[in-house]
Motif scaffolding. Structure first.
Motif, PDB file in Angstrom:
ATOM      1  N   GLU A 186      13.089  -9.801  -1.515  1.00 33.54           N
ATOM      2  CA  GLU A 186      13.759  -8.528  -1.555  1.00 33.54           C
ATOM      3  C   GLU A 186      13.082  -7.523  -1.898  1.00 33.54           C
ATOM      4  O   GLU A 186      13.089  -6.179  -1.552  1.00 33.54           O
ATOM      5  N   ARG A 187      11.876  -7.916  -2.910  1.00 32.95           N
ATOM      6  CA  ARG A 187      11.015  -6.738  -3.499  1.00 32.95           C
ATOM      7  C   ARG A 187       9.942  -6.184  -2.208  1.00 32.95           C
ATOM      8  O   ARG A 187       9.949  -4.877  -1.951  1.00 32.95           O
ATOM      9  N   PHE A 188       9.994  -7.404  -1.270  1.00 32.10           N
ATOM     10  CA  PHE A 188       8.975  -6.660  -0.043  1.00 32.10           C
ATOM     11  C   PHE A 188       9.582  -5.803   0.691  1.00 32.10           C
ATOM     12  O   PHE A 188       9.276  -4.819   1.276  1.00 32.10           O
ATOM     13  N   ILE A 189      10.883  -6.101   1.072  1.00 34.96           N
ATOM     14  CA  ILE A 189      11.984  -5.265   1.586  1.00 34.96           C
ATOM     15  C   ILE A 189      12.155  -3.853   1.119  1.00 34.96           C
ATOM     16  O   ILE A 189      11.921  -3.131   2.000  1.00 34.96           O
ATOM     17  N   ARG A 190      12.370  -3.715  -0.291  1.00 34.82           N
ATOM     18  CA  ARG A 190      12.455  -2.552  -0.983  1.00 34.82           C
ATOM     19  C   ARG A 190      11.089  -1.707  -0.671  1.00 34.82           C
ATOM     20  O   ARG A 190      10.948  -0.522  -0.516  1.00 34.82           O
ATOM     21  N   GLN A 191       9.952  -2.268  -0.680  1.00 31.40           N
ATOM     22  CA  GLN A 191       8.619  -1.727  -0.640  1.00 31.40           C
ATOM     23  C   GLN A 191       8.090  -1.371   0.590  1.00 31.40           C
ATOM     24  O   GLN A 191       7.429  -0.198   0.667  1.00 31.40           O
ATOM     25  N   ASN A 192       8.945  -2.112   1.476  1.00 25.04           N
ATOM     26  CA  ASN A 192       8.049  -2.069   3.010  1.00 25.04           C
ATOM     27  C   ASN A 192       9.175  -1.918   4.088  1.00 25.04           C
ATOM     28  O   ASN A 192       9.287  -2.728   4.923  1.00 25.04           O
ATOM     29  N   PRO A 193      10.047  -1.056   3.883  1.00 27.73           N
ATOM     30  CA  PRO A 193      11.403  -1.124   4.700  1.00 27.73           C
ATOM     31  C   PRO A 193      11.059  -0.838   6.229  1.00 27.73           C
ATOM     32  O   PRO A 193      11.679  -1.569   7.177  1.00 27.73           O
ATOM     33  N   ASP A 194      10.044   0.124   6.458  1.00 26.25           N
ATOM     34  CA  ASP A 194       9.825   0.530   7.800  1.00 26.25           C
ATOM     35  C   ASP A 194       9.105  -0.754   8.643  1.00 26.25           C
ATOM     36  O   ASP A 194       9.338  -1.036   9.420  1.00 26.25           O
ATOM     37  N   THR A 195       8.166  -1.455   7.874  1.00 32.51           N
ATOM     38  CA  THR A 195       7.459  -2.497   8.294  1.00 32.51           C
ATOM     39  C   THR A 195       8.405  -3.774   8.783  1.00 32.51           C
ATOM     40  O   THR A 195       8.264  -4.249   9.710  1.00 32.51           O
ATOM     41  N   VAL A 196       9.414  -3.855   7.808  1.00 31.63           N
ATOM     42  CA  VAL A 196      10.253  -4.948   8.062  1.00 31.63           C
ATOM     43  C   VAL A 196      11.207  -4.498   9.280  1.00 31.63           C
ATOM     44  O   VAL A 196      11.455  -5.579   9.954  1.00 31.63           O
TER      45      VAL A 196
ATOM     46  N   GLY B  94       3.216  -6.611  22.357  1.00 33.97           N
ATOM     47  CA  GLY B  94       2.958  -4.958  21.769  1.00 33.97           C
ATOM     48  C   GLY B  94       4.345  -4.617  21.374  1.00 33.97           C
ATOM     49  O   GLY B  94       4.550  -3.516  20.871  1.00 33.97           O
ATOM     50  N   HIS B  95       5.165  -5.432  20.841  1.00 30.56           N
ATOM     51  CA  HIS B  95       6.627  -5.269  20.248  1.00 30.56           C
ATOM     52  C   HIS B  95       6.473  -4.846  18.691  1.00 30.56           C
ATOM     53  O   HIS B  95       7.602  -4.573  18.114  1.00 30.56           O
ATOM     54  N   LEU B  96       5.466  -5.102  18.067  1.00 35.44           N
ATOM     55  CA  LEU B  96       5.234  -5.052  16.766  1.00 35.44           C
ATOM     56  C   LEU B  96       4.610  -3.616  16.466  1.00 35.44           C
ATOM     57  O   LEU B  96       4.387  -3.345  15.155  1.00 35.44           O
ATOM     58  N   GLY B  97       4.293  -2.814  17.453  1.00 35.76           N
ATOM     59  CA  GLY B  97       3.747  -1.729  17.265  1.00 35.76           C
ATOM     60  C   GLY B  97       2.584  -1.649  16.481  1.00 35.76           C
ATOM     61  O   GLY B  97       1.494  -2.374  16.550  1.00 35.76           O
ATOM     62  N   ASP B  98       2.345  -0.976  15.172  1.00 28.83           N
ATOM     63  CA  ASP B  98       1.369  -0.862  14.372  1.00 28.83           C
ATOM     64  C   ASP B  98       1.240  -1.879  13.273  1.00 28.83           C
ATOM     65  O   ASP B  98       0.334  -1.656  12.636  1.00 28.83           O
ATOM     66  N   VAL B  99       2.281  -2.646  13.303  1.00 26.84           N
ATOM     67  CA  VAL B  99       2.299  -3.583  12.207  1.00 26.84           C
ATOM     68  C   VAL B  99       1.568  -4.885  12.764  1.00 26.84           C
ATOM     69  O   VAL B  99       1.625  -5.373  14.016  1.00 26.84           O
ATOM     70  N   LYS B 100       0.493  -5.436  12.081  1.00 32.54           N
ATOM     71  CA  LYS B 100      -0.252  -6.337  12.347  1.00 32.54           C
ATOM     72  C   LYS B 100      -0.083  -7.642  11.603  1.00 32.54           C
ATOM     73  O   LYS B 100       0.401  -7.830  10.484  1.00 32.54           O
ATOM     74  N   LEU B 101      -0.416  -9.184  12.389  1.00 34.26           N
ATOM     75  CA  LEU B 101      -0.120 -10.102  11.906  1.00 34.26           C
ATOM     76  C   LEU B 101      -1.559 -10.721  11.165  1.00 34.26           C
ATOM     77  O   LEU B 101      -2.432 -10.507  11.668  1.00 34.26           O
ATOM     78  N   ASP B 102      -1.447 -11.205  10.019  1.00 33.35           N
ATOM     79  CA  ASP B 102      -2.679 -11.799   9.246  1.00 33.35           C
ATOM     80  C   ASP B 102      -2.373 -13.269   8.938  1.00 33.35           C
ATOM     81  O   ASP B 102      -1.706 -13.830   8.038  1.00 33.35           O
TER      82      ASP B 102
ATOM     83  N   ASP C 101       0.842  -1.149   0.132  1.00 30.68           N
ATOM     84  CA  ASP C 101       0.061   0.129  -0.019  1.00 30.68           C
ATOM     85  C   ASP C 101       0.974   1.182   0.030  1.00 30.68           C
ATOM     86  O   ASP C 101       1.942   1.269   0.542  1.00 30.68           O
ATOM     87  N   LYS C 102       0.353   2.307  -0.351  1.00 27.24           N
ATOM     88  CA  LYS C 102       1.035   3.592  -0.419  1.00 27.24           C
ATOM     89  C   LYS C 102       1.481   3.801   0.968  1.00 27.24           C
ATOM     90  O   LYS C 102       0.999   3.681   2.053  1.00 27.24           O
ATOM     91  N   GLY C 103       3.091   4.072   1.037  1.00 24.27           N
ATOM     92  CA  GLY C 103       3.537   4.316   2.488  1.00 24.27           C
ATOM     93  C   GLY C 103       4.079   3.008   2.870  1.00 24.27           C
ATOM     94  O   GLY C 103       4.825   3.061   3.987  1.00 24.27           O
ATOM     95  N   GLY C 104       3.660   1.776   2.324  1.00 20.36           N
ATOM     96  CA  GLY C 104       4.215   0.436   2.780  1.00 20.36           C
ATOM     97  C   GLY C 104       2.986  -0.270   3.859  1.00 20.36           C
ATOM     98  O   GLY C 104       2.201   0.417   4.471  1.00 20.36           O
ATOM     99  N   THR C 105       2.761  -1.561   3.563  1.00 19.30           N
ATOM    100  CA  THR C 105       1.859  -2.060   4.209  1.00 19.30           C
ATOM    101  C   THR C 105       2.063  -2.493   5.576  1.00 19.30           C
ATOM    102  O   THR C 105       3.480  -2.324   6.079  1.00 19.30           O
ATOM    103  N   LYS C 106       0.997  -2.437   6.353  1.00 18.00           N
ATOM    104  CA  LYS C 106       1.227  -2.454   7.873  1.00 18.00           C
ATOM    105  C   LYS C 106       0.675  -4.011   8.508  1.00 18.00           C
ATOM    106  O   LYS C 106       0.781  -4.205   9.485  1.00 18.00           O
TER     107      LYS C 106
END
Length: 340
Positions: free
Chosen positions: A229-239, A55-63, A29-34
């Motif tokens: 590697e693609r996911f990492i490039r697109q979502n560095p903050d989430t990773v 609570g160690h994952l902050g705003d990142v949620k597991l699906d 998503d725009k700005g990276g998936t959470k």
């Protein structure tokens, strides 16, 4: 996938890698998936699941999209975009990278130590006492081409069995929850048991270890979580949030009394309502990760690149250990530490 795995599975890896190269993972998503799609393990709590609960994952949620019983399958799902991350034995990570899958290990998540090890158990009255006694016998493990088969091969080689003799030791896939029972029913001669299932078998009695992986290699981190590697490039903050949160949880588990960790994991299993039994969690002792915060190093992969090359599974020098992983997203630091 590794030694003893049918050739069609290796060719399947090539196909998986080709799909991964052409398709990658889902567009962020725009700005990276959470939200991170993942597979779990029935009756167990993974480090990311524990991290989220703490609570160690902050705003990142597991699906959660389902369960797996195989590390190689889990990282294949990540490589093809069915999930966003997966975890497996480091040898399986090397093999998938050799098959051109654009994945990168980001943090260690399990290993072997005095409390968390894989043992190769025989019945108490078994005549099996040495590596040579295994010729013609059946060894039950959860999956081929992963940690257990690698440990078996190293053990056989270390004790002087030739390649031809080693091939006479039959590897049999047995669901983890059925392995102890299969041993007692004489359906297999050796049972590979780790962590919770190992402790349960020892409590029940009637078994003894032939050898353990820590006897072979000492304490070591054995498996890693990977992203494409693609996911990492697109979502560095989430990773970064994910990796640092898992690292924090590894250290939390070291400093928290085991009964408190078990209490927390038991509550997680009950609350998620997946129709599973949490009783075996009482045997948990450790995740076995050797390094602080699950940080990765060449030595965790070089053993497997060399081992796979010796067996013709990959070309010598085809995969450089330093190219298989990154610590760039692990922001965990010990309090008062300024080391990288």
């Amino acid at each position: 996938m590794l030694s003893g795995t049918p050739r069609r599975e290796f060719l399947g890896l090539l196909g998986i890698a080709a799909v991964a190269v052409s398709c990658g993972t889902a567009t962020a998503d725009k700005g990276g998936t959470k939200k991170l799609k993942y597979q779990g393990w029935a009756g167990q709590v993974t480090l990311p699941e524990l991290a989220q609960d703490l609570g160690h994952l902050g705003d990142v949620k597991l699906d959660w999209v389902g369960n797996t019983i195989s590390g190689p399958q889990d990282i294949q799902s990540a490589a093809t975009g069915q999930t966003d991350f997966g975890g497996a034995f480091n040898g399986a990570v090397v093999k998938l990278i050799a098959a051109k899958a654009p994945i990168k290990a980001v943090i260690g998540y399990y290993g072997s130590d005095k409390d968390a090890y894989n043992g190769f158990f025989v019945r108490q009255d078994s005549a099996i006492r040495s590596a040579r006694d295994l010729i013609g016998k059946k060894v039950g493990m959860n999956t081929l081409g992963a940690h257990s088969e690698a440990m078996l091969d190293i053990y056989l080689r270390k004790h002087g069995l030739s390649e031809a003799e080693s091939k006479k030791v039959e590897r049999v896939v047995v669901p983890p929850v059925n392995t102890e029972q299969s041993l007692h029913k004489n359906q297999i001669d050796v049972a590979v048991l780790g962590d919770i299932l190992r402790e349960k078998a020892l409590e029940n009695g009637g078994v003894r270890p032939l050898f353990t992986d820590t006897q072979l290699l000492g304490d070591f981190t054995a498996g890693s979580y990977v992203f494409t590697e693609r996911f990492i490039r697109q979502n560095p903050d989430t990773v970064r949030t994910f990796v640092t949160g898992v690292a924090q949880t590894i250290e939390w588990s070291r400093t928290t009394p085991p009964e408190k960790v078990i209490e927390r994991m038991t509550a997680i299993v009950k609350e998620r309502r997946r129709n599973e039994d949490s009783a075996a969690l009482k045997y948990w002792k450790s995740f076995g990760v050797a390094e602080t915060g699950g940080r990765l190093a060449d030595r965790q992969f070089s053993l497997w690149t060399d081992w796979l090359a010796e067996r013709g599974q990959i070309e010598k020098g085809q995969v450089k250990p330093a190219d298989t992983y990154t610590n760039d997203f692990n922001g965990y630091r010990k309090k008062g530490s300024h080391s990288s």
